[in-house]
Design an enzyme around this catalytic site. Structure first.
Site, PDB file in Angstrom:
ATOM      1  N   LYS A 105       0.869  -1.227  -0.158  1.00  0.00           N
ATOM      2  CA  LYS A 105       0.003  -0.156   0.074  1.00  0.00           C
ATOM      3  C   LYS A 105       0.916   1.223  -0.008  1.00  0.00           C
ATOM      4  O   LYS A 105       0.578   2.190  -0.780  1.00  0.00           O
ATOM      5  CB  LYS A 105      -0.998   0.019   1.325  1.00  0.00           C
ATOM      6  CG  LYS A 105      -1.705   1.216   1.468  1.00  0.00           C
ATOM      7  CD  LYS A 105      -2.901   0.790   2.173  1.00  0.00           C
ATOM      8  CE  LYS A 105      -2.831   0.689   3.489  1.00  0.00           C
ATOM      9  NZ  LYS A 105      -2.998   1.863   4.342  1.00  0.00           N
TER      10      LYS A 105
ATOM     11  N   ASP B   1       2.382  -1.111  11.916  1.00  0.00           N
ATOM     12  CA  ASP B   1       1.148  -1.379  11.411  1.00  0.00           C
ATOM     13  C   ASP B   1       0.893  -2.807  11.730  1.00  0.00           C
ATOM     14  O   ASP B   1      -0.436  -3.200  11.631  1.00  0.00           O
ATOM     15  CB  ASP B   1       0.937  -1.136   9.811  1.00  0.00           C
ATOM     16  CG  ASP B   1       0.984   0.376   9.532  1.00  0.00           C
ATOM     17  OD1 ASP B   1       0.870   1.258  10.480  1.00  0.00           O
ATOM     18  OD2 ASP B   1       1.425   0.374   8.371  1.00  0.00           O
TER      19      ASP B   1
ATOM     20  N   ARG C 275      -7.115  -3.035  10.154  1.00  0.00           N
ATOM     21  CA  ARG C 275      -6.208  -4.132  10.935  1.00  0.00           C
ATOM     22  C   ARG C 275      -6.763  -4.760  12.105  1.00  0.00           C
ATOM     23  O   ARG C 275      -6.344  -6.072  12.299  1.00  0.00           O
ATOM     24  CB  ARG C 275      -4.980  -3.492  10.863  1.00  0.00           C
ATOM     25  CG  ARG C 275      -4.489  -2.858   9.629  1.00  0.00           C
ATOM     26  CD  ARG C 275      -2.951  -2.882   9.434  1.00  0.00           C
ATOM     27  NE  ARG C 275      -2.384  -2.811   8.115  1.00  0.00           N
ATOM     28  CZ  ARG C 275      -2.206  -1.708   7.557  1.00  0.00           C
ATOM     29  NH1 ARG C 275      -1.914  -0.658   8.094  1.00  0.00           N
ATOM     30  NH2 ARG C 275      -1.874  -1.978   6.192  1.00  0.00           N
TER      31      ARG C 275
ATOM     32  N   ARG D  99      -5.830   2.235  18.411  1.00  0.00           N
ATOM     33  CA  ARG D  99      -5.723   0.604  18.342  1.00  0.00           C
ATOM     34  C   ARG D  99      -5.382   0.080  19.643  1.00  0.00           C
ATOM     35  O   ARG D  99      -5.601  -1.130  19.942  1.00  0.00           O
ATOM     36  CB  ARG D  99      -4.554   0.333  17.229  1.00  0.00           C
ATOM     37  CG  ARG D  99      -5.066   0.532  15.905  1.00  0.00           C
ATOM     38  CD  ARG D  99      -3.840   0.053  14.863  1.00  0.00           C
ATOM     39  NE  ARG D  99      -4.805   0.061  13.449  1.00  0.00           N
ATOM     40  CZ  ARG D  99      -4.065   0.386  12.362  1.00  0.00           C
ATOM     41  NH1 ARG D  99      -2.964   0.401  12.424  1.00  0.00           N
ATOM     42  NH2 ARG D  99      -4.702   0.303  11.336  1.00  0.00           N
TER      43      ARG D  99
END
Ligand code: S3P
Length: 445
Positions: A24, A317, A390, A348
């Site tokens: 990406k 990530d 994710r 997250r």
């Protein structure tokens, strides 16, 4: 984007051989640099995900014509550094933080005004980390309480800076380097720790001289970019879900083909190896513009680790799925120095903590990390991904260690980074079903 959910029944085993979709970060950059180059650039291995398509649409709105001979190939008709045409409306970056921040660097140097907006998640993310250094280069940028919309007033001559970045961020570094292309003199960026260096690699592929000495990166402004031919490797951030799946449940092995292994991205391999994962990395000399490898992972007993702080930016990530590995590892895993996770597509740390509670994982949430006590089977339950791709994929992988089904809410954004995840997950043995939201169960947001 319409809301969908996943329901994942437990399964005991995964295996097989899969090709990971394009990177990406590199796909965004291929569009941006191809657009400001002289001549026609081509890239294969392009990731046609929602995030990259947002970049593609924004480049088109700026007058760059882009052909798509196949879903994974782009042909970018570069307009040169100053060839953009003014956009007629605000540029919508969707869910893509990378797109917004890199465009801020490019658009600060243009003769026209532009406005950058995004989806609900992106409109909450911090943009001053990029706006502030760009202002010190002479750009005129307004944010709203530090967040989008980002309004850029064009027509300001940029000057080079020597910028010591307060955080290791490839997006901030890239935005300053892109603006530096338009500034007189030498722009210098000093990183507190290495972050992904795809911009530097790709600028060189386009013929720009970029110097790197330790953590100092510098380029002389006003260089011309010449069209390039790029072959984009698979995204290690997408591979990470299957690396963990294989480490938990692939007794016969799971092979992931064509995974990008740029050393600024392989923190997840370092961490999984430290946990005792059985990984065989076979680098191929192949045609990719950055190093790539086939990686075979076999199930093994994992043990908890302390995550070294210098590995955090190199695995930034991958933490949602890493937490699932930690939940299945014997002993305690501790992550510190990862406050950046609080400003990703979701917070997250907080969202993973709620999900880990749901599936019965003992853990302590820390201001800048988490401590996870692993080694027990997981429960089933209903986990809200808060539209974070994710997190949705991480809890799908958790089904390999669960005794009951896991339902994951708000999963449509998986398409921002990994279109085809569902099919690939099913192909390796996950019992994943995509479902429309169930009104009866109260999921009516
Ligand atoms: C990216 C850089 C990282 C990463 C993001 C992609 C990039 O963000 O988390 O998914 O392509 O430059 P930061 O620069 O905020 O660390």
């Amino acid at each position: 984007m319409s809301r969908v959910n996943y329901r994942v029944e437990p399964s005991a085993e995964v295996g097989g051989d899969v090709v990971v979709p394009g990177d990406k970060s590199i796909s965004h950059r291929a569009l941006l640099l191809g657009g400001i180059a002289e001549g026609v650039s081509r890239a294969s291995g392009f990731l046609a995900s929602e995030d990259c398509l947002a970049t593609l649409r924004a480049m088109s709105a700026l007058g760059v014509s882009i052909d798509r001979p196949s879903p994974t190939e782009i042909v970018v008709h570069g307009v040169g550094r100053s060839g953009f045409t003014p956009p007629v409306e605000a540029l919508d970056m969707g869910n893509a933080g990378t797109a917004m921040r890199l465009f801020m660097g490019l658009l600060s140097a243009q003769a026209f005004d532009s406005t950058l907006v995004g989806d609900r998640s992106l409109m909450r993310r911090p943009m001053e980390r990029v706006a502030a250094p760009l202002r010190s280069m002479g750009a005129q940028i307004a944010t709203t309480a530090g967040r989008p919309p980002v309004v850029i007033r064009g027509g300001h001559e940029l000057k080079s800076i020597d910028f010591a970045m307060p955080l290791a961020s490839a997006q901030v570094k890239s935005a300053v380097l892109l603006a530096g292309l338009y500034a007189a003199g030498t722009t210098r960026v000093r990183e507190p720790a290495p972050s992904r260096d795809h911009t530097e690699h790709m600028l060189r592929a386009f013929g720009v001289a970029v110097e790197q000495r330790g953590t100092l990166i510098e380029l002389v402004g006003r260089q011309t970019l010449r069209a390039a031919q790029l072959v984009i490797p698979g995204d290690i951030s997408s591979a990470a879900f299957f690396l963990v799946a294989g480490a938990l449940a692939a007794p016969q092995g799971l092979c992931l083909r064509n995974v990008g292994i740029n050393p600024t991205r392989t923190g997840i391999l370092t961490l999984l190896r430290a946990m005792g994962a059985d990984l065989v990395v076979t680098e191929h000399p192949g045609p990719t513009s950055e190093p790539a490898a086939d990686i075979t992972v076999r199930a093994s007993r994992l043990r908890g680790i302390d995550v070294p702080r210098d590995v955090v930016p190199l695995a930034i990530d991958e933490f949602p799925v890493f937490f699932i590995a930690a939940a299945c590892a014997e002993g305690t895993t501790t992550l510190r120095g990862a406050e950046e996770l609080r400003v990703k597509e979701s917070d997250r740390l907080a969202v993973m903590s709620v999900g880990l509670n749901t599936v019965g994982v003992e853990h302590e949430l820390l201001p800048d990390g988490i401590r996870i006590v692993g080694g027990r089977r997981l429960r089933g339950g209903r986990v809200d991904s808060h539209g974070d791709h994710r997190i949705a994929m991480a809890f799908a992988i958790a089904s390999l260690a669960a005794d009951e089904p896991i339902e994951i809410l708000d999963t449509a954004n998986v398409a921002t980074s990994f279109p085809g995840f569902e099919r690939m997950a099913q192909a390796v043995g996950l019992r994943l079903e995509v479902r429309p939201p169930d009104a009866q169960s109260g999921d009516s947001r």
